[in-house]
Motif scaffolding. Structure first.
Motif, short mmCIF file in Angstrom:
data_model
loop_
_atom_site.label_atom_id
_atom_site.label_comp_id
_atom_site.label_asym_id
_atom_site.label_seq_id
_atom_site.Cartn_x
_atom_site.Cartn_y
_atom_site.Cartn_z
N TYR A 1 -11.86 -10.30 -26.33
CA TYR A 1 -11.19 -11.09 -25.30
C TYR A 1 -9.86 -11.57 -25.88
O TYR A 1 -9.80 -12.00 -27.03
N TRP A 2 -8.84 -11.50 -25.04
CA TRP A 2 -7.49 -11.80 -25.49
C TRP A 2 -6.87 -12.95 -24.72
O TRP A 2 -7.14 -13.14 -23.55
N GLY A 3 -6.02 -13.69 -25.42
CA GLY A 3 -5.20 -14.67 -24.75
C GLY A 3 -3.95 -14.02 -24.18
O GLY A 3 -3.75 -12.81 -24.30
N GLN A 4 -3.11 -14.84 -23.58
CA GLN A 4 -1.91 -14.32 -22.92
C GLN A 4 -0.75 -14.12 -23.90
O GLN A 4 0.24 -13.48 -23.57
N GLY A 5 -0.88 -14.67 -25.09
CA GLY A 5 0.13 -14.50 -26.11
C GLY A 5 1.16 -15.62 -26.13
O GLY A 5 1.40 -16.30 -25.12
N THR A 6 1.74 -15.82 -27.29
CA THR A 6 2.81 -16.80 -27.46
C THR A 6 3.93 -16.14 -28.27
O THR A 6 3.67 -15.46 -29.26
N GLN A 7 5.16 -16.32 -27.81
CA GLN A 7 6.30 -15.64 -28.43
C GLN A 7 6.75 -16.38 -29.68
O GLN A 7 6.94 -17.60 -29.65
N VAL A 8 6.93 -15.62 -30.74
CA VAL A 8 7.52 -16.13 -31.98
C VAL A 8 8.79 -15.33 -32.25
O VAL A 8 8.75 -14.10 -32.31
N THR A 9 9.89 -16.04 -32.37
CA THR A 9 11.16 -15.38 -32.67
C THR A 9 11.76 -16.02 -33.91
O THR A 9 11.93 -17.24 -33.96
N VAL A 10 12.04 -15.19 -34.90
CA VAL A 10 12.60 -15.67 -36.16
C VAL A 10 14.01 -15.11 -36.31
O VAL A 10 14.20 -13.89 -36.35
N SER A 11 14.97 -15.99 -36.36
CA SER A 11 16.36 -15.56 -36.50
C SER A 11 16.74 -15.55 -37.97
O SER A 11 16.36 -16.43 -38.73
N SER A 12 17.50 -14.54 -38.34
CA SER A 12 17.90 -14.41 -39.75
C SER A 12 19.25 -15.04 -40.01
O SER A 12 19.93 -15.45 -39.10
#
Length: 115
Positions: A104-115
């Protein structure tokens, strides 16, 4: 009905930390293996770490030494502490519960890492 709700994602700079949370509506949460997966644009979904009912953990090579998975069975929550984030950690992070052989999966959460 099983619900998994992730939170804690966001936009951060390289080297920073984030803590993801996943709250799960499973009556026997403490008996199931929980995992965090991620999917970068154009790539397949991949394991980050998972944790068994006995709190044994398995980490993908890219997560070893930087990420830590934990669970709080009383709160039916699994966490992912991510330190020393890199731009290649960018993606959607999903929580997964393995109930027998059924994921079973969740809807997801966005992770954005800027360099």
């Amino acid at each position: 009905q099983v619900h998994l709700v992730e939170s804690g994602g966001g936009l951060v700079q390289a080297g920073w930390s984030l803590r993801l949370s996943c709250v799960v509506s499973l009556r026997l949460f403490h008996t199931y293996t929980m995992g965090w997966y991620r999917q970068a644009p154009g790539k397949q979904r991949e394991l980050v770490p998972d944790i068994t009912s006995g709190s044994s953990t398995t980490y993908a090579d890219h997560a070893k030494g930087r990420f830590t998975i934990s669970r709080d069975n009383d709160r039916k929550t699994v966490y992912l502490q991510m330190n020393s984030l890199k731009s290649e950690d960018t993606g959607v992070y999903y929580c997964r519960a393995l109930v027998g052989s059924v994921p079973y999966w969740g809807q997801g959460t966005q992770v954005t890492v800027s360099s």
